[in-house]
Design a protein around this motif. Structure first.
Motif: not given
Length: 192
Positions: A23-27, A30-38, A58-64, A157-159
């Motif tokens: 679901x979009x809310x899970x994505x 996850x994107x927020x968590x990946x950004x924090x971890x990176x 997984x991932x996001x423009x926010x991370x970039x 980068x994976x779930x």
């Protein structure tokens, strides 16, 4: 119960279907968590190769943008046919390229630019405990990562559920040194 896939193509099909069901809310979470971890993996002034997620990756423009805010030089891939990826610095702007993928607008730096990176965030459908990465099957990253300097962190980068005990491997596969997941953060991998 269905048997687990055994071939790369079977795994790709299985994992792609599973990703589309997230679901979009899970994505987003996850994107927020990946950004924090990176972010703790980098320091100002470093060069990082990353990617713009496509579809359910997984991932996001926010991370970039977060990496840029730390004064990290972010290089993004540009697909140029069946050749190694070209790279350009991300300046906050993206445009649709000829393959309908979002690309950086900066000057093209060539395939060898990946050699400047101390960390390469690699999109993957899955990665296993020995560093075998399953991509989409076009071979862009396997052809490109040969230009990375020895000792560069190659991070798939994976779930969390895409970090698997074992995947089929080919001799030309470039092994990852770590995985990055939303729930576990960075996981160092044991390369044989």
């Amino acid at each position: 119960m269905r048997p687990l896939p055994t071939t790369k193509d079977e795994w790709r099909s299985h994992l792609t279907v599973a990703r589309r069901a997230v679901p979009p809310e899970v994505r987003t979470a996850e994107a927020d968590a990946l950004a924090s971890a990176a972010l703790p993996l980098v320091a100002p002034g470093q060069t990082v190769c990353a990617y713009v997620p496509v579809g359910a990756e997984p991932g996001s423009r926010q991370l970039l943008d977060s990496l840029r805010a730390l004064d990290v030089h972010v290089l993004l891939p540009v697909v140029v046919g069946r050749k190694p990826l070209d790279w350009a610095e991300y300046d906050g702007n993206l445009v649709r390229g000829p393959h309908n993928l979002l690309e950086p607008t900066g000057r093209r730096l060539g395939a060898e630019a990946v050699g400047a990176a101390s960390l390469i965030l690699v999109p993957a459908l899955a990665v296993d405990a020995t560093g075998v990465r399953l991509g989409r099957g076009a071979g862009h990253y396997d052809r490109s990562l040969v230009y990375a300097d020895q000792g560069t962190q190659l991070v798939a980068v994976v779930r969390d559920q895409e970090f698997l005990p074992e995947l089929p491997a080919d001799p030309h596969d470039i092994r990852m040194t770590a995985a990055l997941t939303p729930g576990r953060g960075k996981i160092d991998l044991g390369n044989p």
